[in-house]
Design an enzyme around this catalytic site. Sequence first.
Site, PDB file in Angstrom:
ATOM      1  N   TYR A 184      55.060  32.713  64.143  1.00  0.00           N
ATOM      2  CA  TYR A 184      55.072  33.776  63.207  1.00  0.00           C
ATOM      3  C   TYR A 184      54.627  35.102  63.839  1.00  0.00           C
ATOM      4  CZ  TYR A 184      56.103  31.708  58.814  1.00  0.00           C
ATOM      5  OH  TYR A 184      56.918  30.902  57.702  1.00  0.00           O
ATOM      6  N   ASP A 213      56.896  23.213  51.276  1.00  0.00           N
ATOM      7  CA  ASP A 213      57.829  23.225  50.273  1.00  0.00           C
ATOM      8  C   ASP A 213      58.275  22.018  50.055  1.00  0.00           C
ATOM      9  OD1 ASP A 213      57.916  25.990  50.216  1.00  0.00           O
ATOM     10  OD2 ASP A 213      60.033  26.227  50.325  1.00  0.00           O
ATOM     11  N   ASP A 247      59.309  15.794  62.659  1.00  0.00           N
ATOM     12  CA  ASP A 247      60.465  15.202  61.705  1.00  0.00           C
ATOM     13  C   ASP A 247      60.199  13.930  61.334  1.00  0.00           C
ATOM     14  OD1 ASP A 247      60.008  14.134  64.501  1.00  0.00           O
ATOM     15  OD2 ASP A 247      62.071  14.010  65.081  1.00  0.00           O
TER      16      ASP A 247
HETATM   17  C1  IPM Z   1      55.038  31.159  52.451  1.00  0.00           C
HETATM   18  C2  IPM Z   1      56.473  31.965  52.450  1.00  0.00           C
HETATM   19  C3  IPM Z   1      56.093  32.837  53.544  1.00  0.00           C
HETATM   20  C4  IPM Z   1      56.052  32.105  54.766  1.00  0.00           C
HETATM   21  C5  IPM Z   1      57.242  34.011  53.683  1.00  0.00           C
HETATM   22  C6  IPM Z   1      57.222  34.873  52.197  1.00  0.00           C
HETATM   23  C7  IPM Z   1      56.529  35.130  54.649  1.00  0.00           C
HETATM   24  O1  IPM Z   1      57.424  31.105  52.805  1.00  0.00           O
HETATM   25  O2  IPM Z   1      54.023  31.622  52.009  1.00  0.00           O
HETATM   26  O3  IPM Z   1      55.346  30.001  52.525  1.00  0.00           O
HETATM   27  O4  IPM Z   1      56.955  31.769  55.473  1.00  0.00           O
HETATM   28  O5  IPM Z   1      54.757  31.908  55.192  1.00  0.00           O
HETATM   29 MG    MG Z   2      57.008  29.131  52.707  1.00  0.00          MG
END
Ligand code: IPM
Ligand code: MG
Length: 374
Positions: free
Chosen positions: A144, A254, A226
């Site tokens: 990032y 997620d 993975d």
């Molecule tokens: C999260 C989100 C963020 C990330 C985005 C909105 C920048 O997906 O907090 O998981 O990728 O960290």
């Molecule tokens: Mg995210």
Amino acid sequence: MNTPYSASILILAGDGIGAEIMPHAVTVMQTAAKDMVELDLVHADCGGCSIDAHGVPITREVIRQAEVSKAVLLGAVGGPKWDGLPINQKPEKGLLQLRSHLDCFANLRPAITFSPLATASSLKQHLIASLDILIVRELTGGIYFGTPRGIEQSDNQRKGFNTLVYDESEISRIAHVAYTLAQKRNKKLCSVDKANVLEVSQLWREIVSGINVKYQDVELTHMYVDNAAMQLVRDPRQFDVLVTGNMFGDILSDLAAMLTGSLGMLPSASLNVANRGLYEPVHGSAPDIAGQNIANPLATILSISMMFRYSLDLPKVADDIDAAVDRVLNSGYRTADIMPDDSTETITVVGTDQMADLVNQELKRSKCENSTSR
Ligand code: IPM
Ligand code: MG
């Protein structure tokens, strides 16, 4: 009654359902804080709303305000309106700048199944009953933030590139956080990497393994990312704490959220070394459902609970919030995202405002009971 101390909290409601949920969540926060801590709330813009009002996703003043606050509570940022902007000017940049300036490197993302929601998960109930895992995601480094990055002209085509980089100190500080949390839980830590392909992951594995001697009561395992994704779906309860880098953690959290029934249930805390924190729901701004009073406010409310636990050092208040959420769910109230497919129980669908209000009333009731039983 005199409250013991005061704490300044910066509220950044942001965009989409973030802006919609925040006022209701703040009401719950104030009820929870009553007689325990005086909250000094400052509201400001971050994300698309800041671009519209100030031309940038976050202003220097807001970052400065965040730096002097005990905690920052963020709703969500982004939306189609700002999708066409260059990466550096997008709403998400405001959030990334905030994480980086506050040095909130330790992102804690719990995935817990609330028992009344077991039927809302896409997995079979017996796989996720009483699931309680914690993803510890490195948040201020990795791909990032790594440089060089960009899009360049090379020969007769463009080339896009980012850099996945971690130095030893970044790996070691997140590993210490993860080990310490594992020690307080079931003492199992799984470090997730891609060490069969990436040098940076080989270093990650070496550093995390080396630190194990300081936490000998914690059982350390390693898993390729993975395989970890597959194992999380196959048998999520094999895990206790997972520690991983920024992008792997983004993806796996997620996935883990969905195990619990809904992304709308997952809170997060991002802490720096002094336990100052940035608290936000894992879900995004969900522009498709914004403004309809159907978004689930519980991830934001549970993020507030984490704020009381980690930055304000008031675990009892956090427990009260968690218990109030549990009781509301047990009484059969659901927002649309956590409706069971079929159910024999009586379920009542409620909107954003009503769900937050139910939690608020429940909290008030339990506070009242506590003070009369004292
Ligand atoms: C999260 C989100 C963020 C990330 C985005 C909105 C920048 O997906 O907090 O998981 O990728 O960290
Ligand atoms: Mg995210």
